[in-house]
Design a protein around this motif. Structure first.
Motif, PDB file in Angstrom:
ATOM      1  N   ILE A  16       0.866  -1.181   0.000  1.00  0.00           N
ATOM      2  CA  ILE A  16       0.000   0.000   0.000  1.00  0.00           C
ATOM      3  C   ILE A  16       0.902   1.231   0.000  1.00  0.00           C
ATOM      4  N   PRO A  17       0.812   2.068  -1.035  1.00  0.00           N
ATOM      5  CA  PRO A  17       1.722   3.217  -1.104  1.00  0.00           C
ATOM      6  C   PRO A  17       1.346   4.325  -0.122  1.00  0.00           C
ATOM      7  N   ALA A  18       2.337   5.128   0.226  1.00  0.00           N
ATOM      8  CA  ALA A  18       2.092   6.307   1.062  1.00  0.00           C
ATOM      9  C   ALA A  18       1.040   7.165   0.381  1.00  0.00           C
ATOM     10  N   GLY A  19       0.112   7.700   1.173  1.00  0.00           N
ATOM     11  CA  GLY A  19      -0.951   8.532   0.625  1.00  0.00           C
ATOM     12  C   GLY A  19      -2.185   7.745   0.222  1.00  0.00           C
ATOM     13  N   SER A  20      -2.152   6.427   0.459  1.00  0.00           N
ATOM     14  CA  SER A  20      -3.288   5.569   0.140  1.00  0.00           C
ATOM     15  C   SER A  20      -3.653   4.721   1.346  1.00  0.00           C
ATOM     16  N   VAL A  21      -4.904   4.253   1.358  1.00  0.00           N
ATOM     17  CA  VAL A  21      -5.353   3.332   2.393  1.00  0.00           C
ATOM     18  C   VAL A  21      -6.090   2.172   1.733  1.00  0.00           C
ATOM     19  N   ALA A  22      -6.199   1.077   2.474  1.00  0.00           N
ATOM     20  CA  ALA A  22      -6.979  -0.083   2.043  1.00  0.00           C
ATOM     21  C   ALA A  22      -7.776  -0.560   3.242  1.00  0.00           C
ATOM     22  N   SER A  23      -8.904  -1.188   2.972  1.00  0.00           N
ATOM     23  CA  SER A  23      -9.704  -1.747   4.058  1.00  0.00           C
ATOM     24  C   SER A  23      -9.193  -3.145   4.387  1.00  0.00           C
ATOM     25  N   TYR A  24      -9.580  -3.628   5.561  1.00  0.00           N
ATOM     26  CA  TYR A  24      -9.216  -4.986   5.964  1.00  0.00           C
ATOM     27  C   TYR A  24      -9.703  -5.992   4.924  1.00  0.00           C
ATOM     28  N   GLY A  25     -10.922  -5.819   4.456  1.00  0.00           N
ATOM     29  CA  GLY A  25     -11.488  -6.721   3.460  1.00  0.00           C
ATOM     30  C   GLY A  25     -10.767  -6.649   2.129  1.00  0.00           C
ATOM     31  N   GLN A  26     -10.369  -5.443   1.740  1.00  0.00           N
ATOM     32  CA  GLN A  26      -9.634  -5.266   0.491  1.00  0.00           C
ATOM     33  C   GLN A  26      -8.285  -5.984   0.570  1.00  0.00           C
ATOM     34  N   VAL A  27      -7.598  -5.840   1.699  1.00  0.00           N
ATOM     35  CA  VAL A  27      -6.311  -6.519   1.889  1.00  0.00           C
ATOM     36  C   VAL A  27      -6.507  -8.031   1.793  1.00  0.00           C
ATOM     37  N   ALA A  28      -7.526  -8.552   2.485  1.00  0.00           N
ATOM     38  CA  ALA A  28      -7.782  -9.992   2.458  1.00  0.00           C
ATOM     39  C   ALA A  28      -8.061 -10.468   1.032  1.00  0.00           C
ATOM     40  N   ALA A  29      -8.886  -9.736   0.300  1.00  0.00           N
ATOM     41  CA  ALA A  29      -9.222 -10.130  -1.072  1.00  0.00           C
ATOM     42  C   ALA A  29      -7.997 -10.089  -1.977  1.00  0.00           C
ATOM     43  N   LEU A  30      -7.189  -9.057  -1.860  1.00  0.00           N
ATOM     44  CA  LEU A  30      -5.991  -8.943  -2.700  1.00  0.00           C
ATOM     45  C   LEU A  30      -4.970 -10.041  -2.383  1.00  0.00           C
ATOM     46  N   ALA A  31      -4.984 -10.522  -1.147  1.00  0.00           N
ATOM     47  CA  ALA A  31      -4.086 -11.611  -0.756  1.00  0.00           C
ATOM     48  C   ALA A  31      -4.629 -12.967  -1.208  1.00  0.00           C
ATOM     49  N   GLY A  32      -5.857 -12.968  -1.740  1.00  0.00           N
ATOM     50  CA  GLY A  32      -6.452 -14.211  -2.200  1.00  0.00           C
ATOM     51  C   GLY A  32      -7.324 -14.899  -1.165  1.00  0.00           C
ATOM     52  N   TYR A  33      -7.673 -14.180  -0.117  1.00  0.00           N
ATOM     53  CA  TYR A  33      -8.482 -14.748   0.958  1.00  0.00           C
ATOM     54  C   TYR A  33      -9.687 -13.867   1.264  1.00  0.00           C
ATOM     55  N   PRO A  34     -10.587 -13.716   0.283  1.00  0.00           N
ATOM     56  CA  PRO A  34     -11.780 -12.912   0.554  1.00  0.00           C
ATOM     57  C   PRO A  34     -12.544 -13.512   1.742  1.00  0.00           C
ATOM     58  N   GLN A  35     -13.286 -12.701   2.407  1.00  0.00           N
ATOM     59  CA  GLN A  35     -14.034 -13.108   3.606  1.00  0.00           C
ATOM     60  C   GLN A  35     -13.138 -13.338   4.813  1.00  0.00           C
ATOM     61  N   ASN A  36     -11.897 -12.863   4.759  1.00  0.00           N
ATOM     62  CA  ASN A  36     -10.975 -13.035   5.884  1.00  0.00           C
ATOM     63  C   ASN A  36     -10.492 -11.712   6.444  1.00  0.00           C
ATOM     64  N   SER A  37     -11.347 -10.699   6.446  1.00  0.00           N
ATOM     65  CA  SER A  37     -10.937  -9.379   6.939  1.00  0.00           C
ATOM     66  C   SER A  37     -10.563  -9.423   8.423  1.00  0.00           C
ATOM     67  N   ARG A  38     -11.224 -10.255   9.194  1.00  0.00           N
ATOM     68  CA  ARG A  38     -10.886 -10.342  10.623  1.00  0.00           C
ATOM     69  C   ARG A  38      -9.502 -10.915  10.836  1.00  0.00           C
ATOM     70  N   LEU A  39      -9.090 -11.820   9.957  1.00  0.00           N
ATOM     71  CA  LEU A  39      -7.742 -12.365  10.031  1.00  0.00           C
ATOM     72  C   LEU A  39      -6.721 -11.254   9.829  1.00  0.00           C
ATOM     73  N   VAL A  40      -6.983 -10.357   8.894  1.00  0.00           N
ATOM     74  CA  VAL A  40      -6.086  -9.219   8.657  1.00  0.00           C
ATOM     75  C   VAL A  40      -5.940  -8.418   9.951  1.00  0.00           C
ATOM     76  N   GLY A  41      -7.055  -8.145  10.604  1.00  0.00           N
ATOM     77  CA  GLY A  41      -7.019  -7.412  11.870  1.00  0.00           C
ATOM     78  C   GLY A  41      -6.231  -8.135  12.942  1.00  0.00           C
ATOM     79  N   ARG A  42      -6.412  -9.442  13.045  1.00  0.00           N
ATOM     80  CA  ARG A  42      -5.668 -10.230  14.042  1.00  0.00           C
ATOM     81  C   ARG A  42      -4.173 -10.203  13.764  1.00  0.00           C
TER      82      ARG A  42
END
Length: 101
Positions: A16-42
Motif C-alpha cells: 500500500i503506497p504512502a498517501g493511500s489506504v486499504a480496508s481490511y477486506g480489500q487486503v484480504a481479497a488482494l491476498a487471495g483470501y476474501p471473507q478473511n478481513s478479521r484475520l487481517v485485523g488479528r
C-alpha cells in the motif's frame, strides 16, 4: 496459522503506497483470501512493534480507524496518515480520494 497466508497478507499491506489506504477486506481479497478481513485485523494486532510494514494504512470499510477514538493508537494512526497527506472528513478517511486501487 498458515504461514503462506500470513506472508501474502503482510505483502499486500507492505504494498500500500504512502498517501493511500486499504480496508481490511480489500487486503484480504488482494491476498487471495476474501471473507478473511478479521484475520487481517488479528495479524496486524500481533505484529511486532518494530515492524516496518505500514499497518497504519489499513482502515475499516467505512474509512474509520478501528482503534477507540482518542486512544494513543488512534492518535498515532491518524497522525501517520495525516503526515502522508491523507485527508479526513470528520472521523473518516476520505476514501474517494485515498483508496488504494
Amino acid at each position: 496459522m498458515d504461514i503462506d497466508k500470513e506472508t501474502l497478507i503482510f505483502t499486500v499491506i507492505g504494498s500500500i503506497p504512502a498517501g493511500s489506504v486499504a480496508s481490511y477486506g480489500q487486503v484480504a481479497a488482494l491476498a487471495g483470501y476474501p471473507q478473511n478481513s478479521r484475520l487481517v485485523g488479528r495479524l496486524l494486532k500481533m505484529m511486532p512493534k518494530d515492524s516496518s510494514i505500514p499497518w497504519h494504512r489499513v482502515v475499516n470499510s467505512q474509512g474509520k480507524i478501528s482503534f477507540p477514538e482518542g486512544s494513543d493508537k488512534y492518535q498515532e494512526q491518524r497522525e501517520k496518515l495525516l503526515s502522508e497527506g491523507i485527508s479526513f472528513k470528520s472521523d473518516k478517511v476520505n476514501i474517494k480520494l485515498h483508496r488504494w486501487i
